[in-house]
Design a protein around this motif. Structure first.
Motif: not given
Length: 236
Positions: A199, A208-210, A146, A171-173, A57
């Motif tokens: 993304d 999946r992260h953003r 994060r 770092m976000k959802s 990640d």
């Protein structure tokens, strides 16, 4: 322990790694899980999940912003994510790990020594207080964070540390559209703009992260950051 997963994941991300990086990440994971038995460092306790949901990640950040030879501050680093992973993958990156809990930082400093990492340090302080210290304010090319706080709060905590032209990596959802919309006023007030929203999928998972990139366009007014109580009660 997790070297094969890391090698596969880094290849899938197309992230280059120095020869010793995978071994260091593997050892870092081992030390993390050992220490986690007596200190709360991570809720993720399966080695394979540590490889994917922590290491890979964080490694994905290499695809969104140049890191070589730059100076990074990792705010609220916790167990060292993403700062430690980025340092291992990009040895020329100068890294400062900032956290308010000294026990975590003591473990991180010990871990850095055991992994033979240089050009990385720990700072025990609160982000909203250290942001007024001239030795840190406006001194970094990059700031990362994060899973620390909502973006309007993070923007005020993190943007003062950046040089003009520097980048904040949040770092976000992938469900962070409302959070980003709520942060627009703070971003502008603090002298920044949204540079990119990227993304990505963590290799070996469907997760999946953003990463939200905020670029510093000017100086931040000296009154920011405010005390944490004010930031939380009245976000910009």
């Amino acid at each position: 322990m997790i070297s094969p997963l890391l090698e596969q994941g880094l290849a899938a991300l197309e992230v280059p790694a120095p020869p010793e990086a995978v071994d260091r990440l593997d050892r870092y994971a081992q030390l993390l899980l050992e220490k986690n038995q007596v200190m709360n460092l991570t809720a993720i306790t399966e080695p394979e999940q540590v490889a994917r949901l922590h290491m890979l990640d964080c490694a994905a950040l290499l695809n969104v912003c140049p890191l070589e030879g730059r100076r990074l501050l990792d705010v609220g680093t916790g167990a060292g994510f993403p700062g430690m992973v980025l340092k291992i993958l990009v040895p020329s990156l100068d890294v400062t790990l900032l956290d308010s809990l000294n026990k975590r930082l003591e473990w991180l400093a010990e871990t850095c020594a055991r992994l033979g990492l240089q050009g990385i340090r720990t700072i025990h302080a609160r982000a909203e207080e250290l942001g007024h210290d001239p030795a840190f304010r406006g001194q970094f090319d990059l700031v990362s964070s994060r899973a620390v706080a909502a973006l309007p709060v993070l923007a005020e905590l993190c943007l003062p540390y950046l040089k003009p032209g520097g980048v904040f990596l949040a770092m976000k959802s992938v469900d962070s559209e409302a959070e980003l919309a709520a942060a627009q006023s703070a971003i502008q007030t603090l002298g920044a703009r949204v540079e990119a929203v990227t993304d990505y999928r963590i290799p070996g998972t469907e997760v999946r992260h953003r990463v939200i990139l905020l670029k510093k366009t000017g100086e931040t007014e000296k009154k920011y950051p405010r005390t944490f109580a004010k930031i939380k009660k009245n976000p910009l």
